[in-house]
Scaffold this motif. Structure first.
Motif: not given
Length: 296
Positions: A144-154, A170-176, A117-120, A86-92
């Motif tokens: 969980t890829l909040q904010y940095c998710g993308h269609d390609a990753l799905l 959640m918050g990933a604008r690259g998800v459609t 990470d809301p700024v990544w 497992s790996l959990e991060l909130i900021y890089v």
């Protein structure tokens, strides 16, 4: 000391030992000889420390769920392996994002991946490496890829992660809607591993994620219309449903993760009610779908 005292003291003993090891490793990463000794130190750790203790040591290193300095990144470089669960991060921190992403391909045994990470926003290169990495995480259950998710990753998760239970974008604008479709469907015959090869070819040879996604979405346009009608039709005509299902089976199959997914969070993404309707049809009735316009 009684037997009960020994048992109760064991967790403290393990924790104390891990703290000592962490201090020694931290000192090693700060030395100028780090690059010369890195390979030998990594081999020693993986040979002499069980994977469950390495996982606990990693959690100590990431106690605040942040990667913000060179020492932390180097410690993760020592600890990450195919046995990491497992790996959990909130900021890089910006300076270490490329280095961190380069470690992800090692995590083929991961069951839980959480990055919040809301700024990544993933760069093109970071997205490519992450895409190939997720394609190899065949045991993944929580993504969980909040904010940095993308269609390609799905698309990669849908093709390669048959045990997915939770997908949180959640918050990933690259998800459609395109990403939703790619998550829950595959081309007929795509379960035999050919999907992974296609993904790798797109990243390594074509250097273009858009090429694959364009083809996937283009082939699905006709089916989306029928799926939306299928979702909204009440009462359902058995003859018409049979005809639509027959047409759809010629162009796509449900991905294996649709039988295990129990929660999908698409709040604050660019997914529309069309994407939600597709999810409702693809997933089991007990699955929970979270979206700005609907919550089930």
């Amino acid at each position: 000391m009684t037997g009960g005292s020994i048992v109760s003291a064991a967790p403290d003993l393990v924790s104390g030992c891990l703290a000592v090891i962490q201090r020694l490793l931290t000192a090693a990463t700060r030395r100028k000889t780090w690059h010369n000794h890195k390979a030998a130190l990594t081999a020693y750790l993986h040979t002499n420390i069980p994977h469950n203790l390495r996982q606990r040591l990693q959690e100590r290193v990431l106690a605040d769920w942040r990667v913000y300095d060179t020492v932390t990144l180097r410690l993760l470089e020592l600890l990450f392996s195919s046995a990491t669960s497992s790996l959990e991060l909130i900021y890089v921190r910006t300076f270490y994002r490329d280095g961190f992403v380069n470690l992800l391909p090692r995590l083929t045994g991961l069951t839980h991946l959480r990055i919040q990470d809301p700024v990544w926003t993933l760069s093109r290169r970071q997205l490519g490496v992450t895409l190939v990495s997720i394609s190899k995480m065949t045991y993944l259950r929580v993504l969980t890829l909040q904010y940095c998710g993308h269609d390609a990753l799905l698309a990669a998760a849908g093709a390669s992660c048959p045990h997915l239970q939770v997908v949180d974008m959640m918050g990933a604008r690259g998800v459609t809607d395109e990403g939703v479709w790619s998550l829950v469907t595959v081309k007929p015959g795509g379960w035999g591993g050919s999907g992974l090869t296609a993904l790798e070819e797109d990243i390594v040879r074509k250097k273009s994620i858009a090429v694959r996604l364009g083809k996937c979405w283009g082939a699905a346009v006709k089916s989306i219309t029928s799926k939306l009608v299928f979702a909204l039709m009440e009462p359902k005509d058995p003859k018409l449903l049979k005809h639509m299902r027959s047409d759809e089976e010629d162009s796509f199959c449900w991905s294996r993760c649709t039988s295990s997914l129990i929660r999908v969070d698409l709040r604050c993404t660019n997914v529309t009610p069309v994407g939600v309707a597709i999810l409702k049809q693809a997933l089991l009735t007990r699955a929970r779908i979270e979206h700005d316009s609907i919550r089930e």
